[in-house]
Design an enzyme around this catalytic site. Structure first.
Site, PDB file in Angstrom:
ATOM      1  N   ASN A   1      -2.335  12.965  -4.716  1.00 50.28           N
ATOM      2  CA  ASN A   1      -3.466  13.385  -5.550  1.00 50.28           C
ATOM      3  C   ASN A   1      -3.942  14.790  -5.193  1.00 50.28           C
ATOM      4  O   ASN A   1      -4.231  15.617  -6.072  1.00 50.28           O
ATOM      5  CB  ASN A   1      -4.627  12.401  -5.396  1.00 50.28           C
ATOM      6  CG  ASN A   1      -4.422  11.124  -6.196  1.00 50.28           C
ATOM      7  OD1 ASN A   1      -3.773  11.129  -7.228  1.00 50.28           O
ATOM      8  ND2 ASN A   1      -4.967  10.022  -5.702  1.00 50.28           N
TER       9      ASN A   1
ATOM     10  N   GLU B   1      -4.455   2.486  -4.383  1.00 49.35           N
ATOM     11  CA  GLU B   1      -2.994   2.437  -4.305  1.00 49.35           C
ATOM     12  C   GLU B   1      -2.500   1.119  -3.707  1.00 49.35           C
ATOM     13  O   GLU B   1      -1.375   1.043  -3.207  1.00 49.35           O
ATOM     14  CB  GLU B   1      -2.475   3.621  -3.476  1.00 49.35           C
ATOM     15  CG  GLU B   1      -2.888   3.609  -2.015  1.00 49.35           C
ATOM     16  CD  GLU B   1      -4.204   4.316  -1.744  1.00 49.35           C
ATOM     17  OE1 GLU B   1      -4.392   4.787  -0.608  1.00 49.35           O
ATOM     18  OE2 GLU B   1      -5.045   4.405  -2.663  1.00 49.35           O
TER      19      GLU B   1
ATOM     20  N   ASP C   1       0.863  -1.186   0.000  1.00 51.06           N
ATOM     21  CA  ASP C   1       0.000   0.000   0.000  1.00 51.06           C
ATOM     22  C   ASP C   1       0.892   1.225   0.000  1.00 51.06           C
ATOM     23  O   ASP C   1       1.806   1.335   0.846  1.00 51.06           O
ATOM     24  CB  ASP C   1      -0.922   0.002   1.229  1.00 51.06           C
ATOM     25  CG  ASP C   1      -1.971   1.090   1.119  1.00 51.06           C
ATOM     26  OD1 ASP C   1      -3.024   0.834   0.509  1.00 51.06           O
ATOM     27  OD2 ASP C   1      -1.726   2.197   1.648  1.00 51.06           O
TER      28      ASP C   1
ATOM     29  N   HIS D   1      -4.611  14.296  -9.971  1.00 52.59           N
ATOM     30  CA  HIS D   1      -4.791  12.864 -10.250  1.00 52.59           C
ATOM     31  C   HIS D   1      -3.939  12.380 -11.417  1.00 52.59           C
ATOM     32  O   HIS D   1      -3.583  11.201 -11.482  1.00 52.59           O
ATOM     33  CB  HIS D   1      -6.272  12.572 -10.529  1.00 52.59           C
ATOM     34  CG  HIS D   1      -7.115  12.633  -9.297  1.00 52.59           C
ATOM     35  ND1 HIS D   1      -7.202  11.591  -8.401  1.00 52.59           N
ATOM     36  CD2 HIS D   1      -7.898  13.626  -8.798  1.00 52.59           C
ATOM     37  CE1 HIS D   1      -8.011  11.922  -7.411  1.00 52.59           C
ATOM     38  NE2 HIS D   1      -8.448  13.152  -7.617  1.00 52.59           N
TER      39      HIS D   1
ATOM     40  N   ASP E   1      -1.755   9.131 -11.189  1.00 52.41           N
ATOM     41  CA  ASP E   1      -1.782   8.012 -12.139  1.00 52.41           C
ATOM     42  C   ASP E   1      -0.372   7.646 -12.593  1.00 52.41           C
ATOM     43  O   ASP E   1      -0.044   6.463 -12.766  1.00 52.41           O
ATOM     44  CB  ASP E   1      -2.644   8.375 -13.356  1.00 52.41           C
ATOM     45  CG  ASP E   1      -4.125   8.459 -13.001  1.00 52.41           C
ATOM     46  OD1 ASP E   1      -4.507   7.999 -11.907  1.00 52.41           O
ATOM     47  OD2 ASP E   1      -4.900   8.984 -13.830  1.00 52.41           O
TER      48      ASP E   1
END
Length: 263
Positions: A150, A185, A142, A155, A159
């Site tokens: 973000n 994530e 994680d 975003h 990405d």
């Protein structure tokens, strides 16, 4: 039972040929008579009949040829073309089905396997490795504080981070390991034939690789870290229980300060 046009045409063709054959046999029977008998006054009419039979036979054969060339053959060609189109359509649909199936098992953002594929693969690995008495390791990753990435950089940058982490996981795992993005994530790796010690070493290398991975956002260099939870299958628990245990170790890694491996 209904017949196809080409089948009906074929039957008509056969009937015409059989009729022509019957006339030829009848004419042949007339010709088998004694030659002297044929010259008797009463037999002259047989010559006229024979002439008509041969003419009728020629007409039937010509009709059969005409029917075959201009009706049966076009029907056969049409049917062949339709079958060819059907085969091409079937091939296209099959390829599209495979593409859709692949898309259903692939994460669109990273190109990795997705959660559905991971769940199926984990269950299958446990079933197969239970037969050969070999360990199965599981790593759950994680990304730490990913929401801040973000929120701060947008975003699109988030990405890019996910794609970069996916590439790192693929590069640092073996070809037969199952590497998947579970969502958000969170990532996971099924690593067969690994005990706790070897699994911990691999997880530490990957954790370090992610932490040292260069990710640039404009003029800003991002530092991404990941917490990792490990578990080795105890040969009793189900796939869900196995994953839950690795996920609990991930929680421990987060609780202990993040950017670490917990086994």
């Amino acid at each position: 039972m209904r017949f196809h046009k080409s089948e009906s045409a074929f039957f008509v063709f056969i009937v015409v040929i059989l009729a022509a054959g019957a006339l030829i046999l009848y004419a042949y029977g007339l010709l088998r008579s004694d030659v002297a008998d044929l010259y008797q006054p009463g037999r002259m009419q047989d010559f006229a009949l024979l002439n008509r039979l041969l003419f009728a036979t020629g007409v039937l054969i010509a009709t059969a040829l005409f029917f075959g060339i201009f009706f049966i053959y076009p029907l056969i060609r049409t049917q062949v073309k339709e079958e060819g189109k059907l085969r091409a359509m079937t091939k296209t649909l099959s390829a599209r089905s495979e593409t859709l199936e692949q898309a259903a098992l692939t994460d669109a953002l990273t190109g990795m396997q997705n959660r559905r594929y991971f769940d199926e693969a984990l269950t299958e690995y446990l079933e197969e490795f239970s037969k050969i008495d070999k360990p199965v390791g599981l790593m759950v990753f994680d990304l730490d504080h990913f929401k801040q990435v973000n929120d701060t950089h947008g975003h699109d940058v988030g990405d890019e981070v996910l794609r970069a982490v996916a590439g790192c996981l693929k590069d640092m795992t073996r070809y037969h390991d199952v590497v998947a993005r579970l969502g958000g994530e969170e990532f996971a790796v099924v690593a067969p034939n690994m005990d706790v010690e070897s699994l911990s070493r691999l997880a530490e290398r990957i954790r370090s690789g992610i932490a040292n991975m260069p990710i640039l956002s404009g003029n800003v260099r991002l530092r991404i870290t990941a917490s990792v939870g490990l578990a080795v299958w105890d040969r009793k628990e189900s796939a869900e229980e196995f994953f839950r245990r690795a996920d609990q170790q991930l929680y421990q890694a987060k609780k202990q300060g993040r950017n670490r491996v917990s086994a």
